[in-house]
Design a protein around this motif. Structure first.
Motif, PDB file in Angstrom:
ATOM      1  N   VAL A  43      37.285  32.705  42.671  1.00 60.59           N
ATOM      2  CA  VAL A  43      37.247  34.086  43.157  1.00 60.59           C
ATOM      3  C   VAL A  43      37.142  35.053  41.990  1.00 60.59           C
ATOM      4  CG1 VAL A  43      38.594  35.888  44.299  1.00 60.59           C
ATOM      5  CG2 VAL A  43      38.435  33.625  45.324  1.00 60.59           C
ATOM      6  N   CYS A  47      34.007  37.545  41.240  1.00 60.06           N
ATOM      7  CA  CYS A  47      34.217  38.998  41.154  1.00 60.06           C
ATOM      8  C   CYS A  47      33.695  39.546  39.832  1.00 60.06           C
ATOM      9  CB  CYS A  47      35.698  39.327  41.313  1.00 60.06           C
ATOM     10  SG  CYS A  47      36.325  39.194  43.000  1.00 60.06           S
ATOM     11  N   TYR A 278      33.894  38.328  48.003  1.00 60.57           N
ATOM     12  CA  TYR A 278      34.713  37.884  46.876  1.00 60.57           C
ATOM     13  C   TYR A 278      35.848  38.862  46.554  1.00 60.57           C
ATOM     14  CZ  TYR A 278      30.833  34.658  46.483  1.00 60.57           C
ATOM     15  OH  TYR A 278      29.883  33.702  46.762  1.00 60.57           O
TER      16      TYR A 278
END
Length: 329
Positions: A43, A47, A278
């Motif tokens: 994640v 990002c 995300y």
């Protein structure tokens, strides 16, 4: 030119997602929670990629960083599989903890569990990133205000090689979640005793992990299926002829202005859903784990470490005394 309605909101959210998704990683790492650590890692990386792309390609279509785009487009492919895979690791671990009669894991058992989680949460995404090359029609595309995106040639092999992985993993995770829920209901009276036998999972963390896994479970399959539909709807399914036919003019980089891609509603929804997922995962994860007792304890430890060094406060074991620099001894 149509302005970006998500700027600067999206880059801010993506950057915050990159930071906050890594906040709880130290105590999950210490607890050998490989699936959770993989979730945080993927994640956070996704990002970061989305943050960089949304800033660098805001209002421009210039091919600023070809090597970055090669890497970033592959990471996007991998992250789309890795997050459901990490959720599967979490669901699988919860099922093992909930269903076994005695929780007595040796160091070797924990090491073996970590290897299995790494094979699922890292090995499968890397495999899909490699398989994506088979159906990668050309190098990548650049969308104005979005950045680099991967290209998948809509041919029959693309479905088993790339498209179907999140759906299949989500279905397996769904089964594990159902089995975990059944085992929990059958043993709910003794679940505290079971969890107290392990030093890596307390009751609060168990229920937070279960809630995270169920959120991922309920979202992964419908969102993945919808993504397949919206990305292939209206696009002719091409037959697989050969490697050379699929990769003809492979070095091509298509550049699509925002006014063009935003005018296609289906494509617009697909792009925005694909990149907002995300930061959303990051905020959901932080909401579940960023305010837990372990988190508050680590925040206090970090504050007590940093405060004296920046000369803002003086801490003693019983209270916090604030001192204005230069005005009090």
């Amino acid at each position: 030119m149509k302005t970006d309605p998500t700027y600067p909101l999206f880059p801010i959210c993506a950057f915050l997602g990159f930071i906050i998704s890594l906040v709880p990683i130290s105590w999950h790492f210490q607890a050998w929670n490989a699936g959770t650590c993989l979730y945080m890692f993927w994640v956070s990386v996704a990002c970061l990629v989305q943050f960089v792309d949304s800033v660098v390609w805001h209002g421009t279509l210039n091919n600023h960083a070809p090597i970055w785009c090669d890497i970033a487009s592959k990471i996007i492919i991998g992250a789309g599989v890795a997050i459901p895979a990490a959720s599967l690791c979490i669901n699988r671990r919860l099922y093992i903890v909930t269903s076994v009669k005695t929780v007595s894991f040796t160091v070797e058992d924990r090491r073996r569990a970590v290897y299995i989680d790494l094979a699922i949460g890292a090995g499968i995404p890397v495999l899909v990133m490699i398989l994506h090359t088979v159906v990668q029609g050309h190098r990548y595309d650049i969308l104005e205000d979005v950045g680099c995106i991967p290209v998948i040639y809509n041919t029959i092999p693309a479905y088993p090689l790339v498209f179907m992985w999140p759906v299949v993993i989500g279905c397996v995770s769904f089964v594990y979640a159902g089995l975990t829920l059944r085992a929990f209901l059958q043993r709910r009276a003794s679940i505290n005793d079971v969890l107290s036998a392990t030093t890596t999972l307390n009751v609060n963390r168990y229920f937070r992990l279960m809630l995270l896994a169920f959120i991922e479970m309920t979202c992964t399959v419908p969102l993945s299926a919808y993504s397949i539909y919206i990305n292939t709807s209206g696009v002719t399914l091409a037959p697989w002829i050969s490697w050379s036919d699929t990769h003809f003019d492979f070095g091509r980089i298509d550049k699509i202005p925002s006014v063009i891609w935003r005018s296609d509603h289906a494509f617009y929804v697909s792009v925005e859903m694909g990149r907002w997922i995300y930061p959303t995962c990051a905020f959901v994860f932080f909401g579940l784990f960023g305010f837990a007792s372990e988190a508050r304890k680590h925040y206090r430890m970090v504050w007590m470490f940093l405060a004296p060094r920046i000369s803002l406060v003086r801490l003693n074991p019983r209270c916090v005394q604030f001192r204005i620099i230069g005005t009090m001894p």
